[in-house]
Design a protein around this motif. Structure first.
Motif, PDB file in Angstrom:
ATOM      1  N   PRO A  29       0.522   7.688   5.585  1.00 43.02           N
ATOM      2  CA  PRO A  29       0.170   6.343   5.112  1.00 43.02           C
ATOM      3  C   PRO A  29       1.152   5.301   5.642  1.00 43.02           C
ATOM      4  O   PRO A  29       2.325   5.606   5.842  1.00 43.02           O
ATOM      5  CB  PRO A  29       0.267   6.471   3.587  1.00 43.02           C
ATOM      6  CG  PRO A  29       1.305   7.542   3.385  1.00 43.02           C
ATOM      7  CD  PRO A  29       1.114   8.516   4.513  1.00 43.02           C
ATOM      8  N   TYR A  30       0.657   4.114   5.856  1.00 42.98           N
ATOM      9  CA  TYR A  30       1.521   3.008   6.250  1.00 42.98           C
ATOM     10  C   TYR A  30       2.374   2.620   5.055  1.00 42.98           C
ATOM     11  O   TYR A  30       1.891   2.430   3.939  1.00 42.98           O
ATOM     12  CB  TYR A  30       0.681   1.832   6.723  1.00 42.98           C
ATOM     13  CG  TYR A  30       1.460   0.569   7.004  1.00 42.98           C
ATOM     14  CD1 TYR A  30       2.337   0.503   8.080  1.00 42.98           C
ATOM     15  CD2 TYR A  30       1.306  -0.557   6.191  1.00 42.98           C
ATOM     16  CE1 TYR A  30       3.049  -0.663   8.343  1.00 42.98           C
ATOM     17  CE2 TYR A  30       2.010  -1.723   6.458  1.00 42.98           C
ATOM     18  CZ  TYR A  30       2.877  -1.767   7.526  1.00 42.98           C
ATOM     19  OH  TYR A  30       3.584  -2.920   7.783  1.00 42.98           O
ATOM     20  N   ARG A  31       3.696   2.487   5.273  1.00 44.81           N
ATOM     21  CA  ARG A  31       4.620   2.161   4.183  1.00 44.81           C
ATOM     22  C   ARG A  31       5.447   0.915   4.505  1.00 44.81           C
ATOM     23  O   ARG A  31       6.609   0.822   4.124  1.00 44.81           O
ATOM     24  CB  ARG A  31       5.537   3.354   3.907  1.00 44.81           C
ATOM     25  CG  ARG A  31       4.815   4.625   3.467  1.00 44.81           C
ATOM     26  CD  ARG A  31       5.750   5.809   3.349  1.00 44.81           C
ATOM     27  NE  ARG A  31       5.075   7.046   3.030  1.00 44.81           N
ATOM     28  CZ  ARG A  31       4.865   7.498   1.794  1.00 44.81           C
ATOM     29  NH1 ARG A  31       5.321   6.804   0.760  1.00 44.81           N
ATOM     30  NH2 ARG A  31       4.222   8.630   1.588  1.00 44.81           N
TER      31      ARG A  31
ATOM     32  N   GLY B 118       3.263   5.090   9.789  1.00 44.13           N
ATOM     33  CA  GLY B 118       1.974   5.663   9.429  1.00 44.13           C
ATOM     34  C   GLY B 118       1.133   6.077  10.620  1.00 44.13           C
ATOM     35  O   GLY B 118       1.592   6.145  11.759  1.00 44.13           O
TER      36      GLY B 118
ATOM     37  N   THR C 202       8.068  11.984   2.950  1.00 40.24           N
ATOM     38  CA  THR C 202       6.825  11.406   2.442  1.00 40.24           C
ATOM     39  C   THR C 202       6.394  11.966   1.098  1.00 40.24           C
ATOM     40  O   THR C 202       5.601  11.337   0.391  1.00 40.24           O
ATOM     41  CB  THR C 202       5.674  11.617   3.441  1.00 40.24           C
ATOM     42  OG1 THR C 202       5.369  13.025   3.519  1.00 40.24           O
ATOM     43  CG2 THR C 202       6.048  11.093   4.821  1.00 40.24           C
TER      44      THR C 202
END
Length: 228
Positions: free
Chosen positions: A224-226, A161, A185
């Motif tokens: 986004p952080y995943r 992210g 993504t």
């Protein structure tokens, strides 16, 4: 500055036709290569430094991957004084070159990014910004697997992210990278645009290519952080 860097020459005139199928295979079967012991040791050292330094820089973490001799790390640290900036490169020779003292908010780490990124994701690192500046473009069409967007670690890079910025002197590489972001993504591909550094060069490559009259390119994506 006089420079005569050769422009990219290749028969590949558009993003690789196999990019999507390759990425989907990688997403379906996550990469599980065992970590090298030296990578584990390097990351453990970086993790200790992060824990020690981060309380003094509450604005967050910036990663400068493939930082080379560390000039970009130094400049990013100066540009973002309230952030901790960690430059990572696999070459001890490049990292050891004397370019003066590091700013107090900068660190340089020798590590293989193929392991480092995966270890960082497992450890819950969430960089606010992440830079990939002038990676080797591997311009032959048969070299897709050597580019970051064709490498099995690419989904991990996306999962970390943050604001990811890629720069290159080959527009096809940046277009391909932008398409790869969209594939992995599910968000729209970031815009690919010419980049004019206006004499504020982050890397020696940027300065050399600009002085040679080559157009520089970049794309920036908010990811986004995943992580788990």
């Amino acid at each position: 500055m006089y420079a005569n860097s050769r422009a990219i020459t290749t028969r590949q005139l558009a993003p690789h036709e196999s990019l999507e199928s390759r990425l989907k295979r990688m997403m379906a079967a996550p990469w599980q290569r065992p970590y090298a012991q030296h990578s584990i040791a390097a990351f453990a050292g970086a993790e200790r430094l992060l824990q020690a330094y981060q309380p003094d820089f509450p604005s967050g973490l910036i990663l400068d991957s493939c930082c080379g001799v560390g000039l970009s790390t130094r400049q990013l640290a100066q540009a973002f004084p309230s952030h901790l900036v960690i430059g990572v490169d696999r070459s001890a020779d490049r990292l050891s070159r004397d370019h003066g003292p590091l700013p107090g908010n900068a660190l340089l780490v020798r590590a293989d990014l193929c392991d480092f990124w995966r270890l960082a994701l497992e450890a819950g690192w969430q960089p606010e910004r992440h830079y990939l500046l002038y990676p080797n473009p591997y311009p032959k069409a048969g070299h897709l697997k050597r580019r970051w967007q064709g490498h099995p670690v690419f989904p991990t890079l996306m999962a970390l992210g943050g604001r990811l910025e890629l720069r290159s002197n080959w527009d096809i590489y940046v277009q391909e990278f932008a398409q790869a972001i969209a594939i992995v993504t599910g968000q729209p591909a970031p815009e690919v645009e010419p980049h004019d550094p206006q004499n504020q060069f982050l890397t020696p490559f940027e300065k050399k290519y600009h002085a040679s009259g080559q157009t520089l390119w970049r794309c920036t994506a908010e990811l986004p952080y995943r992580g788990a």
